[in-house]
Every structure is written in structure tokens, then in C-alpha cells.
Design an enzyme around this catalytic site. Structure first.
Site, PDB file in Angstrom:
ATOM      1  N   HIS A 113       0.875  -1.177   0.000  1.00  0.00           N
ATOM      2  CA  HIS A 113       0.000   0.000   0.000  1.00  0.00           C
ATOM      3  C   HIS A 113       0.915   1.230   0.000  1.00  0.00           C
ATOM      4  CE1 HIS A 113      -2.706   2.977   1.905  1.00  0.00           C
ATOM      5  NE2 HIS A 113      -3.716   2.223   1.514  1.00  0.00           N
ATOM      6  N   ASP A 144       3.152  -4.446   8.051  1.00  0.00           N
ATOM      7  CA  ASP A 144       1.981  -3.592   7.884  1.00  0.00           C
ATOM      8  C   ASP A 144       0.764  -4.504   8.080  1.00  0.00           C
ATOM      9  OD1 ASP A 144      -0.255  -2.307   6.948  1.00  0.00           O
ATOM     10  OD2 ASP A 144       0.644  -1.627   5.060  1.00  0.00           O
TER      11      ASP A 144
HETATM   12  N1  7TS Z   1      -1.665  -0.544   4.696  1.00  0.00           N
HETATM   13  C1  7TS Z   1      -2.610  -1.284   4.103  1.00  0.00           C
HETATM   14  C2  7TS Z   1      -2.276  -2.670   3.652  1.00  0.00           C
HETATM   15  C3  7TS Z   1      -3.895  -0.766   3.921  1.00  0.00           C
HETATM   16  O1  7TS Z   1      -4.812  -1.517   3.326  1.00  0.00           O
HETATM   17  C4  7TS Z   1      -4.177   0.550   4.364  1.00  0.00           C
HETATM   18  C5  7TS Z   1      -5.507   1.183   4.134  1.00  0.00           C
HETATM   19  C6  7TS Z   1      -3.164   1.261   5.008  1.00  0.00           C
HETATM   20  C7  7TS Z   1      -1.912   0.695   5.141  1.00  0.00           C
HETATM   21  C8  7TS Z   1      -3.389   2.632   5.562  1.00  0.00           C
HETATM   22  O2  7TS Z   1      -4.257   2.619   6.649  1.00  0.00           O
HETATM   23  P1  7TS Z   1      -4.796   3.964   7.264  1.00  0.00           P
HETATM   24  O3  7TS Z   1      -5.795   3.536   8.283  1.00  0.00           O
HETATM   25  O4  7TS Z   1      -3.638   4.669   7.866  1.00  0.00           O
HETATM   26  O5  7TS Z   1      -5.408   4.734   6.139  1.00  0.00           O
HETATM   27  N2  7TS Z   1      -6.209   0.656   3.054  1.00  0.00           N
HETATM   28  C9  7TS Z   1      -7.315   1.152   2.490  1.00  0.00           C
HETATM   29  C10 7TS Z   1      -7.926   0.484   1.435  1.00  0.00           C
HETATM   30  O6  7TS Z   1      -7.534  -0.558   0.954  1.00  0.00           O
HETATM   31  N3  7TS Z   1      -9.009   1.188   1.049  1.00  0.00           N
HETATM   32  O7  7TS Z   1      -9.101   2.268   1.814  1.00  0.00           O
HETATM   33  C11 7TS Z   1      -8.056   2.263   2.706  1.00  0.00           C
END
Ligand code: 7TS
Length: 410
Positions: A125, A202
């Protein structure tokens, strides 16, 4: 195909107020759990109770309600640590996975030198790519990426090739938010450690779906977000091994994270507070604790089992629709409950819009994984991502709606 009904989804769904309403005059079928989860009334009530009954700041007041708030905030740390089998001192509250990973890039980055290497994978991501990429630019580090095989898994032979004594950090997604692949993080931890590197996971997409034991995984750091595990937005976690956190410099400076301050010099508070500067997200921490209580009551092993059944059902259902291409491993045991797909001849945004008219919420787009989209040779996909409150009936409705989209675009 019938699935073994490990969980009483009908009863569970009654805890989620959002499912009582209609969208486009249809029951809401929420299949965007990868983006964020829905919240049970127990979480909403716990947060309301804080504001209604004991709203105050933590770690400072000597009066009754501040003591209650401090106790609840520290209890949230304790419950979170227990949930992932960590020690109290090893759990830092952040804003979310993104902040947890940025904290690491910033603090660990200070110790890296030109020529040091960081290993990521091709399925990260943006949150687990951009912070390291920018650090690499500032410090003259080399970034390397573990390749993905044809069956959408990490190429472990390639991992063994590029993880060397030059590698200082290996940071890998536990469950891909696009392919759903569950990565062999234990094996990667051993490989990183053998080469003297730190290993970061992650865990944004695994925390709500798999039981997590950070000691067993032997990761050095594990990052996740509260909002993807029934909790509120604005709270996330960084787990770190105690001896590592003890030697790391703070990320943010200010109140609460200090032990003693003079005009020219300061010393730092003990763990975990050293990494929590300023007034924290108290309400959100209390919400997260309520979410953990809820998940524990349902039982993470049962959640895993049920979601595996649901994913098998969905994979079979979607693969049987002509013109639908599913990305990711084909066996449910190798993947989490995320299914990215495309419908031949229809743009993913158009598919998502037609599904929305049927009350079905999915995500269409690049899913914050643009380099992976390039590898797959697409600009985006539709993505259905499930939670333990989803049902086979909802997956059947998803299939019907996809067929409707195919009719519309014929
Ligand atoms: N890493 C992964 C694998 C993720 O899926 C996400 C968010 C993040 C990091 C970041 O998380 P946050 O809470 O800090 O935003 N993924 C997604 C998604 O797949 N669709 O919307 C947010």
C-alpha cells in the site's frame, strides 16, 4: 454451495446500527471492509459514555473524572497489548497505520547511512512505500522490492536474493489490500534477522481477520488501524519490541512524552508515553478497547474460520461469472477476505456505480497501490472485501448485480 455457519451473523448484525437503514431503498450490503469496518453499538456507546460521563484529559488531573479517563485510556493500552500478545510498554497509540509507518521511517531513518538498503514488496500500500521512498531519497538509501509470482504470492527465492547483510529494514504487508495474499511473515522475519535487519509488518488488513501474536511472528514492529477492526477512525497502533523502542529517539516532541524539561535540555518519559506527545485520542482509544472486547467475545479463531468459508464461496461465485477476472491467489487459505476483480469491457468505476444502485458498497480504483496496478496491467479494479457480518446471501446479490451491469453494458 452451503457454508458452515460458524457464526450467528443474524444476531451479530443486530449490533450494527448502520444495517438498519436502506440505501437507494435497498438494504445496505457493505463490502468495503478493506477501506473501513462498520461499528457495533458497543463501540459507539463506549465513546458516548466517555463524553457524557467522564470527559476530561488524561495523565494530569487529580480529580475523579480525570482519574476515570486516565484509567480508561491506560486500560485501552492494556487490552490492545493483550490482543496482540505484546507487553504494555510495547504498544504506542498513533493516528493509524499510516502514522505508525511514518513514525518508523522517521525514527529508524535517523540511524541509516548512505548505501544502506530497505526491502519492501511489489504489493505494498502507498503507506508502506512512500515514507520509505522519501527516506531513501533524503539519505541515499537503496530500495528493493520482492517480486510477485504469477500466482500472486511473494517470490521467496527473490526475497532470499535481495535480503542481504546490506539490508537494514524489511517492511512487508501481512495481507495485501488488493490481492488478498497472506504473506509468509514469519519466514520473512527469520530471513531479515539472519541478515541483521529489522522486520516491520503492515498489519492494516490482517488485524481484524486473523488472530495476531507478535511474539510468535517475531516481528520487530507491527502497525495497524483501529477503524479497520470495528473501532473509530483517528486511532492506530504501533507495536515495537521493547528493547528497540527504548533505544529509539522520540517521533513528536511536547507535553506528556517528557520526564524532565529544562530550558536547554529534556529527558524522555518511560514507554509507551515517550512516543505519545500531546493530548492523545482518548475517546478513540476507549472506542478501540470496546472494539477489542467485541472481537474477543466473537473469537478471532471463529472469525478467521468463517471468513475463510465466505471467501471460498465468493471466489467460486465470482469465478463462475463469464467475463469476470479475479486477481489474487485462488485458494482461500492463502488469502484474506479481499477480492479484487474486473468485469470485461466495463470500467471499475462504472461497475461500482451500478453496484451502488443495488445497495452494494464496493471500492473501485487503484486502492492506494498504483505500482501494483501497473504490474497487473490495469488502471484499477473493483474490490469486494468481507467481514464476519457479511453473508452468502450478500455475495449472491453481488453476483446478480454484476450480471446486471453486464446487461447494461452489452
Ligand atoms: N496498509 C494497508 C495494507 C492498507 O490496506 C491501508 C488502508 C493502510 C496501510 C493505511 O491505513 P490507514 O488507516 O492509515 O489509512 N487501506 C485502504 C484500502 O484498501 N481502502 O481504503 C483504505
Amino acid at each position: 454451495m452451503l457454508i458452515k455457519q460458524t457464526l450467528d451473523t443474524k444476531k451479530i448484525r443486530e449490533d450494527f446500527p448502520i444495517f438498519k437503514q436502506l440505501t437507494h431503498n435497498k438494504p445496505l450490503i457493505y463490502l468495503d471492509n478493506g477501506a473501513t469496518s462498520q461499528k457495533p453499538v458497543q463501540v459507539i456507546d463506549a465513546m458516548n459514555r466517555f463524553y457524557n460521563e467522564y470527559n476530561s484529559n488524561v495523565h494530569r488531573g487529580v480529580y475523579k473524572i480525570s482519574e476515570l479517563a486516565t484509567h480508561a485510556y491506560e486500560e485501552a493500552h492494556r487490552k490492545t497489548a493483550d490482543f496482540i500478545k505484546a507487553e504494555f510498554e510495547e504498544v504506542i497509540f498513533t493516528k493509524g497505520t499510516t502514522e505508525s509507518l511514518n513514525l518508523l521511517a522517521y525514527t529508524l531513518g535517523r540511524t541509516l547511512k548512505q548505501g544502506d538498503e530497505i526491502v519492501l514488496s511489489q504489493m505494498e500500500h502507498h503507506s508502506n512505500l512512500v515514507p520509505w521512498q522519501q527516506l531513501a531519497k533524503q539519505k541515499g538509501l537503496a530500495l528493493k522490492f520482492i517480486r510477485i509470482t504469477k500466482d500472486y504470492k511473494l517470490d521467496m527465492a527473490h526475497a532470499r536474493e535481495i535480503i542481504t547483510p546490506k539490508t537494514k529494514i524489511v517492511s512487508i504487508v501481512h495481507v495485501s489490500n488488493v490481492l488478498g495474499t497472506i504473506n509468509p511473515v514469519k519466514e520473512l522475519a527469520a530471513l531479515a534477522h539472519k541478515n541483521g535487519a529489522l522486520f516491520v509488518i503492515d498489519g492494516a488488513q490482517s488485524i481484524q481477520h486473523l488472530p495476531i501474536n507478535v511474539k510468535e511472528l517475531d516481528c520487530d514492529f507491527f502497525a495497524f488501524s483501529g477503524h479497520k477492526m470495528l473501532g473509530p477512525t483517528g486511532i492506530g497502533v504501533l507495536y515495537g519490541k521493547r528493547h528497540l523502542l527504548e533505544h529509539m529517539e522520540p517521533f513528536l516532541y511536547g507535553g506528556d512524552m517528557i520526564s524532565e524539561v529544562q530550558f536547554e535540555h529534556s529527558t524522555w518519559n518511560e514507554l509507551p508515553w515517550k512516543f505519545e506527545a500531546g493530548t492523545p485520542n482518548i475517546t478513540e482509544a476507549i472506542g478501540l478497547a470496546a472494539a477489542i472486547d467485541y472481537l474477543k467475545e466473537i473469537n478471532m479463531e471463529h472469525i478467521k474460520e468463517y471468513e475463510e468459508e465466505l471467501t471460498t464461496y465468493a471466489l467460486e461465485t465470482l469465478s463462475n461469472i463469464k467475463g469476470v477476472r479475479v486477481y489474487g491467489p485462488t485458494e482461500a487459505g492463502d488469502r484474506g477476505s479481499v477480492i479484487a476483480f474486473n468485469v470485461e469491457g466495463i470500467h471499475p468505476h462504472d461497475v461500482s456505480t451500478i453496484l451502488d444502485r443495488e445497495g452494494i458498497a464496493v471500492r473501485g480504483g487503484h486502492h492506494c497501490a498504483m505500482p501494483l496496478m501497473n504490474l497487473l496491467g490495469v488502471t484499477g479494479t473493483v474490490r469486494a472485501s468481507f467481514s464476519f457480518y457479511n453473508t452468502t446471501e450478500e455475495i449472491d446479490k453481488l453476483a446478480q448485480a454484476i450480471k446486471k451491469a453486464q446487461e447494461v453494458f452489452k
